[in-house]
Enzyme design. Structure first.
Site, PDB file in Angstrom:
ATOM      1  N   ARG A   1      54.373  53.461  82.828  1.00  0.00           N
ATOM      2  CA  ARG A   1      53.197  53.466  82.163  1.00  0.00           C
ATOM      3  C   ARG A   1      52.081  54.173  82.501  1.00  0.00           C
ATOM      4  O   ARG A   1      51.974  53.766  84.284  1.00  0.00           O
ATOM      5  CB  ARG A   1      52.792  52.623  81.066  1.00  0.00           C
ATOM      6  CG  ARG A   1      51.747  53.093  80.304  1.00  0.00           C
ATOM      7  CD  ARG A   1      52.165  53.285  78.638  1.00  0.00           C
ATOM      8  NE  ARG A   1      50.510  53.462  78.155  1.00  0.00           N
ATOM      9  CZ  ARG A   1      50.567  54.837  76.794  1.00  0.00           C
ATOM     10  NH1 ARG A   1      51.003  55.157  76.631  1.00  0.00           N
ATOM     11  NH2 ARG A   1      49.227  53.947  76.442  1.00  0.00           N
TER      12      ARG A   1
ATOM     13  N   THR B   1      53.157  63.958  73.137  1.00  0.00           N
ATOM     14  CA  THR B   1      54.105  62.991  72.635  1.00  0.00           C
ATOM     15  C   THR B   1      55.798  62.820  72.842  1.00  0.00           C
ATOM     16  O   THR B   1      55.521  64.560  71.894  1.00  0.00           O
ATOM     17  CB  THR B   1      53.870  60.906  72.293  1.00  0.00           C
ATOM     18  OG1 THR B   1      52.690  60.856  72.484  1.00  0.00           O
ATOM     19  CG2 THR B   1      55.101  60.330  73.159  1.00  0.00           C
TER      20      THR B   1
ATOM     21  N   THR C   1      55.104  61.017  77.389  1.00  0.00           N
ATOM     22  CA  THR C   1      53.807  61.714  76.552  1.00  0.00           C
ATOM     23  C   THR C   1      52.595  61.778  78.069  1.00  0.00           C
ATOM     24  O   THR C   1      52.884  61.763  78.661  1.00  0.00           O
ATOM     25  CB  THR C   1      53.241  60.479  75.749  1.00  0.00           C
ATOM     26  OG1 THR C   1      51.959  60.839  75.301  1.00  0.00           O
ATOM     27  CG2 THR C   1      52.712  58.597  76.484  1.00  0.00           C
TER      28      THR C   1
ATOM     29  N   ASN D   1      49.517  62.010  76.661  1.00  0.00           N
ATOM     30  CA  ASN D   1      49.005  61.377  75.389  1.00  0.00           C
ATOM     31  C   ASN D   1      48.591  62.828  74.544  1.00  0.00           C
ATOM     32  O   ASN D   1      49.496  63.254  74.358  1.00  0.00           O
ATOM     33  CB  ASN D   1      47.580  60.685  76.244  1.00  0.00           C
ATOM     34  CG  ASN D   1      46.803  59.968  75.237  1.00  0.00           C
ATOM     35  OD1 ASN D   1      47.158  59.491  73.884  1.00  0.00           O
ATOM     36  ND2 ASN D   1      45.516  59.511  74.801  1.00  0.00           N
TER      37      ASN D   1
ATOM     38  N   ASP E   1      43.755  55.121  75.513  1.00  0.00           N
ATOM     39  CA  ASP E   1      44.588  54.398  74.883  1.00  0.00           C
ATOM     40  C   ASP E   1      44.113  53.567  75.162  1.00  0.00           C
ATOM     41  O   ASP E   1      44.008  52.383  74.410  1.00  0.00           O
ATOM     42  CB  ASP E   1      46.199  54.379  75.616  1.00  0.00           C
ATOM     43  CG  ASP E   1      47.056  55.636  74.136  1.00  0.00           C
ATOM     44  OD1 ASP E   1      46.146  55.807  73.078  1.00  0.00           O
ATOM     45  OD2 ASP E   1      48.098  55.724  74.902  1.00  0.00           O
TER      46      ASP E   1
ATOM     47  N   SER F   1      49.868  50.751  74.382  1.00  0.00           N
ATOM     48  CA  SER F   1      50.981  52.337  74.002  1.00  0.00           C
ATOM     49  C   SER F   1      51.777  52.647  72.366  1.00  0.00           C
ATOM     50  O   SER F   1      51.774  50.486  72.180  1.00  0.00           O
ATOM     51  CB  SER F   1      52.309  52.770  74.764  1.00  0.00           C
ATOM     52  OG  SER F   1      52.799  54.052  73.968  1.00  0.00           O
ATOM     53  N   SER F   2      51.390  53.602  71.437  1.00  0.00           N
ATOM     54  CA  SER F   2      52.572  53.100  70.856  1.00  0.00           C
ATOM     55  C   SER F   2      53.793  52.856  70.673  1.00  0.00           C
ATOM     56  O   SER F   2      54.913  52.989  69.968  1.00  0.00           O
ATOM     57  CB  SER F   2      52.289  54.000  69.367  1.00  0.00           C
ATOM     58  OG  SER F   2      50.255  53.741  69.040  1.00  0.00           O
TER      59      SER F   2
ATOM     60  N   GLY G   1      51.418  59.417  67.995  1.00  0.00           N
ATOM     61  CA  GLY G   1      50.474  58.100  68.530  1.00  0.00           C
ATOM     62  C   GLY G   1      51.103  56.906  67.210  1.00  0.00           C
ATOM     63  O   GLY G   1      52.260  56.262  67.345  1.00  0.00           O
TER      64      GLY G   1
HETATM   65  N1  GLY Z   1      49.644  58.013  74.075  1.00  0.00           N
HETATM   66  C1  GLY Z   1      50.447  57.975  73.576  1.00  0.00           C
HETATM   67  C2  GLY Z   1      50.811  56.670  72.804  1.00  0.00           C
HETATM   68  O1  GLY Z   1      51.533  55.973  74.249  1.00  0.00           O
HETATM   69  O2  GLY Z   1      50.896  55.795  72.174  1.00  0.00           O
END
Ligand code: GLY
Length: 592
Positions: free
Chosen positions: A107, A386, A404, A406, A428, A457-458, A480
């Protein structure tokens, strides 16, 4: 690179004749070698046929699922760069044949000069600053994470993994309709950055269109440098320096020092039990693993087949929606990078999730007050971003990787001379606690900006093991916060309803993220294997249960692999890889 291997195997003859990847007859060959669903002994599922073939070319050269995932991910960054790329980040979940599992966190991190109020103007959070331009990017983590995975678990030489990506960038590819549409969607902002304009617009001034021959020579050069000189070229050398110069000139704070201090991190894999299976998930900075765990533990309190025999009734979607609301209310309040904040351990305890489950009323929708007072905002259906890929090999190694930049094209800024589009992952964070981000998500102090911190993050790469501890499913999604709920629905459909992965992914989905208090339901999408749309009767049923229903377009894009029974296979199992019909991805397999 001294040695250039041909990466497309079956396309080797055409490639040797000097035919580049973009010509149309070639595109037909590529399509015929890939399908939305394939079965084989070593398989890959990605959103782009060239990335799936890149993975399979690694299998063909003796590589394993880790080599395949790295090659596919690098290739996606070239052919599908609006979604992911080396200017962004990724989360990699690995289950090795020896039974060990790893969660590698690539990340992005906030620069060391980032601070909590950096997006406030006159005391108000300005999301334009966190979404586009020089303040929006964190330190990219993708290359560090891929290197971390490959150096410990890969089999092929590092530089071989770059071959498909370099060739796609150097020779060019036919631009996909998804990439072309994403340029159109972001055209105005992209035109504002000359280095991005140079990559995404033609000499005529028009944006590249679907089917156009799209060459990215600078990106090919960057990939070649990382392949031959190592990741140090990116984090400690020329790339970091060029990036600092470019971003600083435009008023940003990302610096070469930030690159030098970046590390991919191993996180403890989240493990939860669900109906005799073990579900492996990704912990914070992903919120997905924890919330999937919570929702599965809630659903585990119900007999799904009694709630809904088919998994296609209002009662089924209602139960899922109630679990989603309860989990997402926690996300908004408690979650942040666990290196910076204490994420309470009770959140994953069965006692707590039982308590949450006891709030679910099967006969009506319940209001979940949550811990924050702000309202989220509606989701924007048009923004796609993503990517998720899954790979598995005949040795028993499995990978679920979500990557991603984003939102589409990240911060919209290509670092000049490198072809690398930077991320806008800073959005985020809770840009200003209570102000919704690009996904309509609101957050609290736990996810506020701090130097070196990773935004929540999701992304939810997940792997499911059977009662004997063997992997049976690898899945995840793009989209997302919809990622979390789409992955949940894939797992439930496979485990509770015994579906094959292709059918599970094709089924209609719902999404609820607590705020806004809206139940998003996919309308009829058509597509090659979507078996059941959420029709008017279902929607009336959900409304009569008290839901505020909004019929939406596609909710997330998933890719997955499942071990399925196959009478012909000597060990009683073969691998099925499936791509989401919503995005027209293509899976590929190594022929036996
Ligand atoms: N950038 C989208 C996520 O990581 O959730």
């Amino acid at each position: 690179m001294a040695k250039r291997r041909l990466f497309l195997g079956g396309l080797a003859a055409a490639a040797a004749c000097g035919t580049s990847l973009w010509n149309r007859s070639h595109a037909q060959d590529i399509n015929s070698m890939t399908k939305p669903i394939v079965r084989g002994r070593s398989v890959a599922a990605t959103v782009h046929p060239l990335a799936s073939l890149a993975a399979v070319s690694m299998f063909r050269q003796g590589g394993n699922a880790i080599d395949a995932a790295v090659a596919a991910s690098l290739c996606l960054g070239v052919v599908d760069g609006h979604n992911s790329g080396i200017g962004g980040g990724c989360l990699i979940l690995i289950r090795l044949a020896d039974g060990s599992s790893y969660a590698i966190d690539g990340r992005e991190t906030a620069p060391r000069l980032a601070h909590k109020n950096m997006y406030l103007r006159n005391g108000v959070g300005d999301v334009k600053l966190s979404q586009d331009g020089p303040l929006a990017c964190g330190v990219p983590g993708q290359i560090a994470a891929l290197k971390s995975a490959h150096s410990r678990f890969g089999k092929l030489p590092w530089q071989d993994l770059f071959e498909p990506a370099i060739r796609a960038a150097q020779d060019g590819v036919a631009m996909s309709s998804a990439v072309a549409a994403s340029i159109k969607n972001e055209e105005q902002v992209l035109r504002g950055f000359p280095s991005s304009y140079a990559v995404l617009f033609k000499d005529s001034g028009d944006p590249y269109a679907a089917g156009d021959h799209w060459v990215q020579r600078d990106l090919a050069g960057t990939l070649e440098n990382i392949a031959t000189k190592g990741e140090g070229w990116f984090y400690e050398g020329e790339f970091a320096d060029r990036c600092e110069e470019f971003i600083k000139e435009r008023g940003g704070v990302l610096s070469a020092v930030d690159f030098r201090s970046y590390r991919a991190k191993d996180r403890p894999v989240l493990k939860s039990a669900y109906r005799g299976h073990q579900v492996l998930g990704f912990p914070t900075p992903s919120s997905g693993g924890l919330h999937i765990l919570q929702m599965l533990q809630m659903l585990g309190r119900f007999e799904m087949k009694q709630v809904s025999e088919s998994g296609r009734t209002a009662g089924f979607y209602h139960l899922l929606a109630e679990a989603m609301k309860l989990a997402f209310a926690d996300r908004a309040f408690y979650l942040g990078d666990s290196d910076f904040v204490d994420v309470p351990s009770f959140l994953s305890s069965p006692e707590y999730t039982n308590e949450l489950a006891s709030k679910i009323d099967l006969s009506r929708s319940t209001r979940v007050p949550g811990h924050l007072s702000s309202q989220g905002k509606s989701l924007d259906d048009e923004k796609k971003h993503t990517t998720h890929l899954s790979t598995a090999d005949d040795q028993g190694n499995w990978v679920a990787l979500t990557a991603t930049v984003n939102t589409s094209w990240g911060n919209k800024m290509v670092v000049p001379g490198t072809g690398v589009m930077l991320n806008n992952e800073m959005d985020d964070f809770s840009v200003s606690p209570g102000v919704p981000n690009a996904f309509g998500l609101i957050g609290s102090e736990a996810n506020s900006v701090e130097p070196g911190k990773r935004p929540l993050s999701s992304m939810s790469p997940s792997i499911v093991l059977d009662s004997g501890g063997k992997p049976i499913l690898a899945c995840g999604a793009a989209g997302g916060p919809r990622i979390i709920n789409a992955t949940l629905q894939t797992i439930v459909r496979c485990i509770d309803y015994g579906m094959n992965i292709g059918d599970a992914i094709g089924e209609s989905r719902i999404h609820h993220q607590w705020q806004p208090d809206t139940l998003f339901c996919e309308g009829s999408l058509g597509g090659p294997y979507q078996t059941q749309a959420i029709n008017d009767d279902l929607i009336s049923g959900l409304k009569s249960l008290g839901h505020n229903v909004k019929v939406s377009g596609p909710l997330a894009v998933a890719q997955g692999i499942q071990r399925v029974k196959d009478a012909k296979a000597d060990d009683g199992g073969t691998l099925e890889a499936a791509c989401d019909p919503r995005a027209g991805g293509r899976a590929a397999m190594l022929e036996n």
